[in-house]
Design a protein around this motif. Sequence first.
Motif, PDB file in Angstrom:
ATOM      1  N   UNK A   1       0.616  17.631   7.572  1.00  0.00           N
ATOM      2  CA  UNK A   1       1.680  18.512   8.062  1.00  0.00           C
ATOM      3  C   UNK A   1       1.627  19.872   7.361  1.00  0.00           C
ATOM      4  N   UNK A   2       1.931  20.913   8.118  1.00  0.00           N
ATOM      5  CA  UNK A   2       1.857  22.281   7.607  1.00  0.00           C
ATOM      6  C   UNK A   2       2.722  22.467   6.364  1.00  0.00           C
ATOM      7  N   UNK A   3       3.936  21.935   6.356  1.00  0.00           N
ATOM      8  CA  UNK A   3       4.822  22.077   5.196  1.00  0.00           C
ATOM      9  C   UNK A   3       4.188  21.476   3.940  1.00  0.00           C
ATOM     10  N   UNK A   4       3.532  20.339   4.093  1.00  0.00           N
ATOM     11  CA  UNK A   4       2.860  19.711   2.961  1.00  0.00           C
ATOM     12  C   UNK A   4       1.693  20.567   2.486  1.00  0.00           C
TER      13      UNK A   4
ATOM     14  N   UNK B   1       0.844  -1.179   0.000  1.00  0.00           N
ATOM     15  CA  UNK B   1       0.000   0.000   0.000  1.00  0.00           C
ATOM     16  C   UNK B   1       0.886   1.237   0.000  1.00  0.00           C
ATOM     17  N   UNK B   2       0.586   2.206  -0.850  1.00  0.00           N
ATOM     18  CA  UNK B   2       1.394   3.413  -0.963  1.00  0.00           C
ATOM     19  C   UNK B   2       0.730   4.642  -0.347  1.00  0.00           C
ATOM     20  N   UNK B   3      -0.193   4.469   0.557  1.00  0.00           N
ATOM     21  CA  UNK B   3      -0.889   5.595   1.169  1.00  0.00           C
ATOM     22  C   UNK B   3       0.062   6.362   2.080  1.00  0.00           C
ATOM     23  N   UNK B   4       0.005   7.705   2.027  1.00  0.00           N
ATOM     24  CA  UNK B   4       0.848   8.501   2.918  1.00  0.00           C
ATOM     25  C   UNK B   4       0.481   8.225   4.377  1.00  0.00           C
ATOM     26  N   UNK B   5       1.467   8.189   5.230  1.00  0.00           N
ATOM     27  CA  UNK B   5       1.204   7.917   6.639  1.00  0.00           C
ATOM     28  C   UNK B   5       1.213   9.192   7.490  1.00  0.00           C
ATOM     29  N   UNK B   6       1.530  10.318   6.884  1.00  0.00           N
ATOM     30  CA  UNK B   6       1.580  11.557   7.649  1.00  0.00           C
ATOM     31  C   UNK B   6       0.289  12.365   7.515  1.00  0.00           C
ATOM     32  N   UNK B   7      -0.776  11.745   6.999  1.00  0.00           N
ATOM     33  CA  UNK B   7      -2.065  12.393   6.831  1.00  0.00           C
ATOM     34  C   UNK B   7      -3.089  11.660   7.671  1.00  0.00           C
ATOM     35  N   UNK B   8      -3.914  12.430   8.378  1.00  0.00           N
ATOM     36  CA  UNK B   8      -4.933  11.835   9.230  1.00  0.00           C
ATOM     37  C   UNK B   8      -6.315  12.177   8.676  1.00  0.00           C
ATOM     38  N   UNK B   9      -7.162  11.183   8.529  1.00  0.00           N
ATOM     39  CA  UNK B   9      -8.542  11.386   8.076  1.00  0.00           C
ATOM     40  C   UNK B   9      -9.448  11.421   9.300  1.00  0.00           C
ATOM     41  N   UNK B  10     -10.393  12.365   9.287  1.00  0.00           N
ATOM     42  CA  UNK B  10     -11.385  12.458  10.353  1.00  0.00           C
ATOM     43  C   UNK B  10     -12.751  12.281   9.705  1.00  0.00           C
ATOM     44  N   UNK B  11     -13.454  11.267  10.160  1.00  0.00           N
ATOM     45  CA  UNK B  11     -14.768  10.978   9.598  1.00  0.00           C
ATOM     46  C   UNK B  11     -15.853  11.800  10.279  1.00  0.00           C
ATOM     47  N   UNK B  12     -16.871  12.105   9.494  1.00  0.00           N
ATOM     48  CA  UNK B  12     -18.032  12.819  10.011  1.00  0.00           C
ATOM     49  C   UNK B  12     -19.012  11.847  10.646  1.00  0.00           C
ATOM     50  N   UNK B  13     -20.156  12.370  11.111  1.00  0.00           N
ATOM     51  CA  UNK B  13     -21.164  11.511  11.753  1.00  0.00           C
ATOM     52  C   UNK B  13     -21.676  10.391  10.854  1.00  0.00           C
ATOM     53  N   UNK B  14     -21.597  10.620   9.529  1.00  0.00           N
ATOM     54  CA  UNK B  14     -22.082   9.595   8.597  1.00  0.00           C
ATOM     55  C   UNK B  14     -21.030   8.531   8.292  1.00  0.00           C
ATOM     56  N   UNK B  15     -19.851   8.665   8.895  1.00  0.00           N
ATOM     57  CA  UNK B  15     -18.795   7.688   8.691  1.00  0.00           C
ATOM     58  C   UNK B  15     -17.922   7.950   7.474  1.00  0.00           C
ATOM     59  N   UNK B  16     -18.256   8.984   6.711  1.00  0.00           N
ATOM     60  CA  UNK B  16     -17.478   9.340   5.521  1.00  0.00           C
ATOM     61  C   UNK B  16     -16.429  10.383   5.895  1.00  0.00           C
ATOM     62  N   UNK B  17     -15.304  10.406   5.168  1.00  0.00           N
ATOM     63  CA  UNK B  17     -14.271  11.405   5.471  1.00  0.00           C
ATOM     64  C   UNK B  17     -14.833  12.830   5.408  1.00  0.00           C
ATOM     65  N   UNK B  18     -14.562  13.595   6.467  1.00  0.00           N
ATOM     66  CA  UNK B  18     -15.043  14.979   6.549  1.00  0.00           C
ATOM     67  C   UNK B  18     -13.880  15.970   6.597  1.00  0.00           C
ATOM     68  N   UNK B  19     -12.753  15.572   7.184  1.00  0.00           N
ATOM     69  CA  UNK B  19     -11.602  16.444   7.334  1.00  0.00           C
ATOM     70  C   UNK B  19     -10.325  15.659   7.093  1.00  0.00           C
ATOM     71  N   UNK B  20      -9.278  16.391   6.698  1.00  0.00           N
ATOM     72  CA  UNK B  20      -7.959  15.806   6.530  1.00  0.00           C
ATOM     73  C   UNK B  20      -6.973  16.678   7.309  1.00  0.00           C
ATOM     74  N   UNK B  21      -6.160  16.037   8.112  1.00  0.00           N
ATOM     75  CA  UNK B  21      -5.098  16.735   8.837  1.00  0.00           C
ATOM     76  C   UNK B  21      -3.781  16.322   8.197  1.00  0.00           C
TER      77      UNK B  21
END
Length: 108
Positions: A23-26, A1-21
């Motif tokens: 790094x500031x430099x990125x 799997x080539x998914x970046x590990x420095x990104x965090x997904x935050x799901x909304x109440x419906x379980x779907x991605x709502x926010x992405x965290x």
Amino acid sequence: MNAPTNIQMINGPDGKPAFVVLPYDEYMRLYESENELIPNEVVSATVDGATPVRAWREYLKLTQAEVAARLGISQPSYAKQENSDKLRPASVTKIAAALGITTTQLDF
């Protein structure tokens, strides 16, 4: 799997991605590439009398010889272009490419 590990997904109440965290430099790299920003240091240098070409070169911490080599010309030839207030559009395009920026960022 080539998914970046420095990104965090935050799901909304419906379980779907709502926010992405990420790094500031990125974030800044992505934001700048989309918006063709000009760093404050570059603008300040031009206010102090540097040409935009020189201001960008110094901001990128490159020597005249390094940029000249990227352009395939001599350092004195590049120095003449760097100090010119009137560059041909073709020269602006080549220098911008050598610096890794857009012509819009260079020709302000």
